[in-house]
Design a protein around this motif. Structure first.
Motif, PDB file in Angstrom:
ATOM      1  N   SER A  83       0.840  -1.215   0.000  1.00 11.79           N
ATOM      2  CA  SER A  83       0.000   0.000   0.000  1.00 11.79           C
ATOM      3  C   SER A  83       0.868   1.256   0.000  1.00 11.79           C
ATOM      4  O   SER A  83       0.637   2.188   0.782  1.00 11.79           O
ATOM      5  N   LEU A  84       1.845   1.276  -0.861  1.00 11.35           N
ATOM      6  CA  LEU A  84       2.785   2.396  -0.894  1.00 11.35           C
ATOM      7  C   LEU A  84       2.103   3.691  -1.313  1.00 11.35           C
ATOM      8  O   LEU A  84       1.162   3.689  -2.130  1.00 11.35           O
ATOM      9  N   ARG A  85       2.597   4.769  -0.732  1.00 10.61           N
ATOM     10  CA  ARG A  85       2.052   6.112  -0.966  1.00 10.61           C
ATOM     11  C   ARG A  85       3.151   7.006  -1.528  1.00 10.61           C
ATOM     12  O   ARG A  85       4.343   6.736  -1.300  1.00 10.61           O
ATOM     13  N   PRO A  86       2.785   8.072  -2.211  1.00 10.35           N
ATOM     14  CA  PRO A  86       3.817   8.994  -2.720  1.00 10.35           C
ATOM     15  C   PRO A  86       4.733   9.504  -1.608  1.00 10.35           C
ATOM     16  O   PRO A  86       5.929   9.718  -1.855  1.00 10.35           O
ATOM     17  N   GLU A  87       4.212   9.683  -0.421  1.00 19.74           N
ATOM     18  CA  GLU A  87       5.035  10.180   0.683  1.00 19.74           C
ATOM     19  C   GLU A  87       6.035   9.147   1.205  1.00 19.74           C
ATOM     20  O   GLU A  87       6.870   9.463   2.059  1.00 19.74           O
ATOM     21  N   ASP A  88       5.963   7.913   0.705  1.00 19.20           N
ATOM     22  CA  ASP A  88       6.970   6.906   1.041  1.00 19.20           C
ATOM     23  C   ASP A  88       8.206   7.027   0.160  1.00 19.20           C
ATOM     24  O   ASP A  88       9.198   6.312   0.366  1.00 19.20           O
ATOM     25  N   THR A  89       8.167   7.914  -0.815  1.00 19.75           N
ATOM     26  CA  THR A  89       9.314   8.126  -1.685  1.00 19.75           C
ATOM     27  C   THR A  89      10.504   8.615  -0.866  1.00 19.75           C
ATOM     28  O   THR A  89      10.416   9.613  -0.144  1.00 19.75           O
ATOM     29  N   ALA A  90      11.618   7.909  -0.983  1.00 21.52           N
ATOM     30  CA  ALA A  90      12.801   8.231  -0.190  1.00 21.52           C
ATOM     31  C   ALA A  90      13.925   7.275  -0.563  1.00 21.52           C
ATOM     32  O   ALA A  90      13.705   6.292  -1.294  1.00 21.52           O
ATOM     33  N   VAL A  91      15.100   7.562  -0.057  1.00 18.52           N
ATOM     34  CA  VAL A  91      16.186   6.600  -0.082  1.00 18.52           C
ATOM     35  C   VAL A  91      16.098   5.786   1.213  1.00 18.52           C
ATOM     36  O   VAL A  91      16.023   6.367   2.299  1.00 18.52           O
ATOM     37  N   TYR A  92      16.092   4.480   1.063  1.00 15.82           N
ATOM     38  CA  TYR A  92      15.947   3.579   2.204  1.00 15.82           C
ATOM     39  C   TYR A  92      17.301   2.958   2.543  1.00 15.82           C
ATOM     40  O   TYR A  92      18.028   2.506   1.648  1.00 15.82           O
ATOM     41  N   TYR A  93      17.606   2.943   3.835  1.00 11.92           N
ATOM     42  CA  TYR A  93      18.898   2.468   4.319  1.00 11.92           C
ATOM     43  C   TYR A  93      18.714   1.322   5.313  1.00 11.92           C
ATOM     44  O   TYR A  93      17.837   1.375   6.191  1.00 11.92           O
ATOM     45  N   CYS A  94      19.585   0.362   5.189  1.00 11.26           N
ATOM     46  CA  CYS A  94      19.678  -0.722   6.173  1.00 11.26           C
ATOM     47  C   CYS A  94      20.744  -0.329   7.200  1.00 11.26           C
ATOM     48  O   CYS A  94      21.770   0.266   6.842  1.00 11.26           O
ATOM     49  N   HIS A  95      20.505  -0.669   8.455  1.00  9.71           N
ATOM     50  CA  HIS A  95      21.418  -0.252   9.520  1.00  9.71           C
ATOM     51  C   HIS A  95      21.519  -1.320  10.595  1.00  9.71           C
ATOM     52  O   HIS A  95      20.506  -1.895  11.005  1.00  9.71           O
ATOM     53  N   THR A  96      22.735  -1.595  10.994  1.00  9.67           N
ATOM     54  CA  THR A  96      22.957  -2.455  12.152  1.00  9.67           C
ATOM     55  C   THR A  96      22.950  -1.553  13.374  1.00  9.67           C
ATOM     56  O   THR A  96      23.858  -0.722  13.542  1.00  9.67           O
ATOM     57  N   MET A  97      21.938  -1.694  14.205  1.00  6.50           N
ATOM     58  CA  MET A  97      21.740  -0.757  15.304  1.00  6.50           C
ATOM     59  C   MET A  97      22.901  -0.819  16.298  1.00  6.50           C
ATOM     60  O   MET A  97      23.528  -1.857  16.484  1.00  6.50           O
ATOM     61  N   SER A  98      23.176   0.286  16.911  1.00  7.99           N
ATOM     62  CA  SER A  98      24.253   0.434  17.892  1.00  7.99           C
ATOM     63  C   SER A  98      25.633   0.252  17.268  1.00  7.99           C
ATOM     64  O   SER A  98      26.600  -0.026  17.982  1.00  7.99           O
ATOM     65  N   THR A  99      25.726   0.384  15.964  1.00  7.22           N
ATOM     66  CA  THR A  99      27.007   0.344  15.262  1.00  7.22           C
ATOM     67  C   THR A  99      26.986   1.439  14.197  1.00  7.22           C
ATOM     68  O   THR A  99      25.934   1.975  13.871  1.00  7.22           O
ATOM     69  N   PRO A 100      28.139   1.740  13.652  1.00 10.94           N
ATOM     70  CA  PRO A 100      28.188   2.722  12.555  1.00 10.94           C
ATOM     71  C   PRO A 100      27.993   2.088  11.172  1.00 10.94           C
ATOM     72  O   PRO A 100      28.285   2.712  10.158  1.00 10.94           O
ATOM     73  N   TRP A 101      27.477   0.879  11.128  1.00 11.04           N
ATOM     74  CA  TRP A 101      27.357   0.157   9.867  1.00 11.04           C
ATOM     75  C   TRP A 101      26.034   0.467   9.183  1.00 11.04           C
ATOM     76  O   TRP A 101      24.954   0.099   9.666  1.00 11.04           O
ATOM     77  N   TRP A 102      26.151   1.113   8.044  1.00 12.54           N
ATOM     78  CA  TRP A 102      25.002   1.479   7.233  1.00 12.54           C
ATOM     79  C   TRP A 102      25.208   0.976   5.809  1.00 12.54           C
ATOM     80  O   TRP A 102      26.336   0.932   5.307  1.00 12.54           O
ATOM     81  N   GLY A 103      24.097   0.669   5.145  1.00 12.81           N
ATOM     82  CA  GLY A 103      24.168   0.397   3.727  1.00 12.81           C
ATOM     83  C   GLY A 103      24.280   1.698   2.957  1.00 12.81           C
ATOM     84  O   GLY A 103      24.186   2.798   3.521  1.00 12.81           O
ATOM     85  N   GLN A 104      24.460   1.581   1.647  1.00 16.64           N
ATOM     86  CA  GLN A 104      24.636   2.770   0.815  1.00 16.64           C
ATOM     87  C   GLN A 104      23.297   3.428   0.472  1.00 16.64           C
ATOM     88  O   GLN A 104      23.276   4.561  -0.021  1.00 16.64           O
ATOM     89  N   GLY A 105      22.223   2.720   0.717  1.00  9.72           N
ATOM     90  CA  GLY A 105      20.907   3.275   0.429  1.00  9.72           C
ATOM     91  C   GLY A 105      20.384   2.849  -0.920  1.00  9.72           C
ATOM     92  O   GLY A 105      21.159   2.571  -1.846  1.00  9.72           O
ATOM     93  N   ILE A 106      19.056   2.807  -1.037  1.00  8.42           N
ATOM     94  CA  ILE A 106      18.421   2.447  -2.301  1.00  8.42           C
ATOM     95  C   ILE A 106      17.162   3.289  -2.467  1.00  8.42           C
ATOM     96  O   ILE A 106      16.424   3.524  -1.511  1.00  8.42           O
TER      97      ILE A 106
END
Length: 112
Positions: A83-106
């Motif tokens: 049920s995606l909405r226009p306001e869901d438009t964004a770059v989405y990132y994966c993150h390992t919490m409590s660490t500085p490890w982030w994905g590059q985004g999609i």
């Protein structure tokens, strides 16, 4: 250090669905994992997170439309978005919490 790589983004019409995947280069078994997003001109915000014991939490704006899951045997985290909405438009990132490890985004774009 764990490297994270997101996949599954793209363009979809309002009301459509996407499934984001996050592949980790190492074991994430002992970590809480999260998906965040950042829209143009806005701050990054957490979308959902999942604990090592599979407890989940969602931002209020999700309103039951998304589901986060994990497969520790494959070192994968997923975000099923319905049920995606226009306001869901964004770059989405994966993150390992409590660490500085982030994905590059999609990029996820919801538009008619």
């Amino acid at each position: 250090q764990v490297h994270l790589v997101e996949s599954g983004g793209g363009s979809v019409q309002p009301g459509g669905s996407l499934r984001l995947s996050c592949a980790a280069s190492g074991s994430i078994r002992n970590y809480a994992m999260a998906w965040h997003r950042q829209a143009p001109g806005k701050e990054r915000e957490r979308v959902a997170n999942i604990s090592p014991s599979d407890s989940t939490h969602y931002a209020d704006f999700v309103e039951g439309r998304f589901a986060i899951s994990r497969d520790d045997a494959k070192n994968m985290v997923y975000l099923q978005m319905n049920s995606l909405r226009p306001e869901d438009t964004a770059v989405y990132y994966c993150h390992t919490m409590s660490t500085p490890w982030w994905g590059q985004g999609i990029q996820v774009t919801v538009s008619s």
